[in-house]
Design a protein around this motif. Structure first.
Motif, PDB file in Angstrom:
ATOM      1  N   ASP A  14       2.793  -0.984  21.382  1.00  0.00           N
ATOM      2  CA  ASP A  14       3.040   0.470  21.221  1.00  0.00           C
ATOM      3  C   ASP A  14       1.660   0.772  20.677  1.00  0.00           C
ATOM      4  O   ASP A  14       1.638   0.616  19.440  1.00  0.00           O
ATOM      5  CB  ASP A  14       4.259   0.757  20.501  1.00  0.00           C
ATOM      6  N   PRO A  15       1.077   1.974  21.342  1.00  0.00           N
ATOM      7  CA  PRO A  15      -0.051   2.674  20.509  1.00  0.00           C
ATOM      8  C   PRO A  15       0.338   3.147  19.130  1.00  0.00           C
ATOM      9  O   PRO A  15      -0.724   3.035  18.299  1.00  0.00           O
ATOM     10  CB  PRO A  15      -0.607   3.519  21.340  1.00  0.00           C
ATOM     11  N   TRP A  16       1.243   3.794  19.009  1.00  0.00           N
ATOM     12  CA  TRP A  16       1.623   4.550  17.723  1.00  0.00           C
ATOM     13  C   TRP A  16       1.854   3.474  16.798  1.00  0.00           C
ATOM     14  O   TRP A  16       1.364   3.491  15.694  1.00  0.00           O
ATOM     15  CB  TRP A  16       2.975   5.387  17.856  1.00  0.00           C
ATOM     16  N   HIS A  17       2.429   2.265  16.914  1.00  0.00           N
ATOM     17  CA  HIS A  17       2.520   1.077  16.117  1.00  0.00           C
ATOM     18  C   HIS A  17       1.264   0.694  15.790  1.00  0.00           C
ATOM     19  O   HIS A  17       1.074   0.450  14.665  1.00  0.00           O
ATOM     20  CB  HIS A  17       3.425   0.122  16.553  1.00  0.00           C
ATOM     21  N   MET A  18       0.259   0.562  16.629  1.00  0.00           N
ATOM     22  CA  MET A  18      -1.100  -0.084  16.408  1.00  0.00           C
ATOM     23  C   MET A  18      -1.647   0.942  15.237  1.00  0.00           C
ATOM     24  O   MET A  18      -2.323   0.446  14.364  1.00  0.00           O
ATOM     25  CB  MET A  18      -1.905  -0.097  17.442  1.00  0.00           C
ATOM     26  N   VAL A  19      -1.622   2.257  15.268  1.00  0.00           N
ATOM     27  CA  VAL A  19      -2.321   3.148  14.766  1.00  0.00           C
ATOM     28  C   VAL A  19      -1.738   3.114  13.256  1.00  0.00           C
ATOM     29  O   VAL A  19      -2.468   2.941  12.250  1.00  0.00           O
ATOM     30  CB  VAL A  19      -2.129   4.663  15.103  1.00  0.00           C
ATOM     31  N   LEU A  20      -0.438   2.994  13.091  1.00  0.00           N
ATOM     32  CA  LEU A  20       0.303   3.000  11.750  1.00  0.00           C
ATOM     33  C   LEU A  20      -0.076   1.492  11.298  1.00  0.00           C
ATOM     34  O   LEU A  20      -0.483   1.749   9.936  1.00  0.00           O
ATOM     35  CB  LEU A  20       1.943   2.907  12.225  1.00  0.00           C
ATOM     36  N   PHE A  21      -0.076   0.851  11.896  1.00  0.00           N
ATOM     37  CA  PHE A  21      -0.635  -0.672  11.283  1.00  0.00           C
ATOM     38  C   PHE A  21      -2.136  -0.693  10.584  1.00  0.00           C
ATOM     39  O   PHE A  21      -2.308  -1.358   9.630  1.00  0.00           O
ATOM     40  CB  PHE A  21      -0.492  -1.782  12.185  1.00  0.00           C
ATOM     41  N   PHE A  22      -2.835  -0.053  11.377  1.00  0.00           N
ATOM     42  CA  PHE A  22      -4.207   0.106  11.018  1.00  0.00           C
ATOM     43  C   PHE A  22      -4.360   0.958   9.608  1.00  0.00           C
ATOM     44  O   PHE A  22      -4.838   0.431   8.582  1.00  0.00           O
ATOM     45  CB  PHE A  22      -5.007   0.599  12.101  1.00  0.00           C
ATOM     46  N   ILE A  23      -3.555   2.172   9.714  1.00  0.00           N
ATOM     47  CA  ILE A  23      -3.657   2.915   8.314  1.00  0.00           C
ATOM     48  C   ILE A  23      -3.090   2.108   7.246  1.00  0.00           C
ATOM     49  O   ILE A  23      -3.546   2.172   6.059  1.00  0.00           O
ATOM     50  CB  ILE A  23      -3.076   4.301   8.703  1.00  0.00           C
ATOM     51  N   GLY A  24      -1.930   1.508   7.580  1.00  0.00           N
ATOM     52  CA  GLY A  24      -1.291   0.670   6.634  1.00  0.00           C
ATOM     53  C   GLY A  24      -1.874  -0.415   5.934  1.00  0.00           C
ATOM     54  O   GLY A  24      -2.133  -0.566   4.725  1.00  0.00           O
ATOM     55  N   ALA A  25      -2.716  -1.038   6.770  1.00  0.00           N
ATOM     56  CA  ALA A  25      -3.643  -2.311   6.342  1.00  0.00           C
ATOM     57  C   ALA A  25      -4.687  -1.643   5.425  1.00  0.00           C
ATOM     58  O   ALA A  25      -4.901  -2.265   4.450  1.00  0.00           O
ATOM     59  CB  ALA A  25      -4.096  -2.942   7.772  1.00  0.00           C
ATOM     60  N   VAL A  26      -5.036  -0.484   6.078  1.00  0.00           N
ATOM     61  CA  VAL A  26      -6.458  -0.278   4.997  1.00  0.00           C
ATOM     62  C   VAL A  26      -5.816   0.254   3.659  1.00  0.00           C
ATOM     63  O   VAL A  26      -6.496  -0.200   2.684  1.00  0.00           O
ATOM     64  CB  VAL A  26      -7.073   1.007   5.777  1.00  0.00           C
ATOM     65  N   ALA A  27      -4.729   1.222   3.831  1.00  0.00           N
ATOM     66  CA  ALA A  27      -4.164   1.473   2.396  1.00  0.00           C
ATOM     67  C   ALA A  27      -3.750   0.381   1.564  1.00  0.00           C
ATOM     68  O   ALA A  27      -4.016   0.333   0.345  1.00  0.00           O
ATOM     69  CB  ALA A  27      -2.976   2.473   2.678  1.00  0.00           C
ATOM     70  N   MET A  28      -2.999  -0.521   2.123  1.00  0.00           N
ATOM     71  CA  MET A  28      -2.392  -1.588   1.449  1.00  0.00           C
ATOM     72  C   MET A  28      -3.182  -2.512   0.835  1.00  0.00           C
ATOM     73  O   MET A  28      -3.182  -3.166  -0.119  1.00  0.00           O
ATOM     74  CB  MET A  28      -1.122  -2.100   2.092  1.00  0.00           C
ATOM     75  N   ARG A  29      -4.343  -2.909   1.707  1.00  0.00           N
ATOM     76  CA  ARG A  29      -5.525  -3.701   1.465  1.00  0.00           C
ATOM     77  C   ARG A  29      -6.131  -3.300   0.022  1.00  0.00           C
ATOM     78  O   ARG A  29      -6.274  -3.889  -0.887  1.00  0.00           O
ATOM     79  CB  ARG A  29      -6.435  -4.093   2.388  1.00  0.00           C
TER      80      ARG A  29
END
Length: 318
Positions: free
Chosen positions: A71-86
């Motif tokens: 799911d492309p939307w999930h991939m975008v969310l995972f990217f933003i979430g990974a940068v923020a939470m890292r």
């Protein structure tokens, strides 16, 4: 005083082991640079390593669901979430470890021990990043939201583990591999054996690459009493890596099998074995610069596995 001039900083230069001439140091306004360094924006390998289990899991979920791609939307969310939470995790880690960081050559130039950012400023920045992560998490289904909230436990305990156990890398694995569960849960609203195997394999992989990373600091760690698998394994690091990476590979195979994956996924895993084997063969545990480069090369390993899983989903949907 800690509470005064909340957003003022004293930018005294980049962190010792940061990427040189990064956009953080060349393009960001001086007042924002210490915050970017707190979040390690100049070292993207950290969020890539957090992101890859998410992407792998999402790709395997696509394979299992008969879809051509995640799911492309999930991939975008995972990217933003990974940068923020890292970034939030690094900020939290620096707040907890400021006394240790001030005694270690590689870390004493970090923003808090270097006086570029106060503890209060760092706490405010931590909250801002956590809120971004929460906003991302709330876009998923209820099961995934609660699963994401559960990930805060390993994140919270990790910085303290280096004080009490020789296996802090194991606890880093608990936190950094959590995305292996999230990608699948986001797609199906539940878990199965495939993401569980992927998660455990990710833990083994994380222990391996972070052991290599920890060899940079082993002398300073010994002086200040910080524990690590690098110190534990010492001259036996290569045999330990063979075992860890072999276990990771076997578990990734099981994850692909239980996702009903086809040949492309297994070819990707086998191609990854070549990369992991290269790391072990060339590793010099007494060469800190090389250890850092080999650690960063695990970003390439992430791409290899992802391309295999992604290609398998695409082929299977044709």
């Amino acid at each position: 005083m800690d509470g005064s001039k909340v957003f003022s900083t004293n930018d005294t230069g980049p962190v010792a082991d940061a990427v040189k001439q990064h956009w953080v140091d060349t393009r960001l306004p001086a007042g924002l640079r210490p915050y970017a360094r707190l979040a390690r924006w100049e070292r993207p390998i950290g969020w890539w390593l957090l992101l890859w289990p998410c992407f792998w899991s999402a790709a395997l979920a696509a394979v299992a669901g008969g879809k051509a791609w995640p799911d492309p939307w999930h991939m975008v969310l995972f990217f933003i979430g990974a940068v923020a939470m890292r970034g939030a995790g690094c900020t939290y880690n620096d707040l907890v470890d400021v006394d240790i960081d001030s005694k270690v050559e590689r870390t004493r130039s970090r923003p808090i021990p270097a006086g570029q950012v106060s503890r209060l400023q760092a706490k405010i920045f931590l909250v801002v990043q956590a809120l971004i992560g929460l906003a991302v998490l709330l876009q998923f289904n209820t099961y995934t939201i609660w699963l994401g909230i559960a990930s805060l436990l390993p994140v919270a305990v990790y910085p303290f583990m280096k004080r009490i156990t020789n296996w802090p890398q194991l606890f880093l694995g608990f936190a950094f591999s959590w995305g292996a569960l999230m990608g699948w849960a986001a797609a199906f609203g539940s878990l199965s054996w495939s993401p569980v195997f992927l998660y455990i394999g990710g833990i083994c992989w994380t222990i391996g690459y972070d052991t290599i990373y920890a060899h940079q600091d082993k002398e300073d760690d010994a002086l200040v009493g910080v524990k690590s698998t690098a110190r534990l394994f010492d001259e036996h690091t290569k045999p330990a890596l063979i075992l860890l990476y072999s276990c990771a590979t076997a578990l990734f195979f099981l994850a692909a099998i239980f996702a009903d994956a086809g040949p492309a996924a297994f070819i990707g895993i086998l191609a990854g074995v070549i990369h992991l084997g290269w790391q072990i063969v060339v590793l010099d545990i007494d060469d800190g610069d090389q250890c850092l480069q080999l650690f960063r090369s695990n970003g390439t390993y992430g791409w290899i596995l992802f391309f295999g899983f992604f290609a398998d989903a695409l082929i299977g949907a044709l």
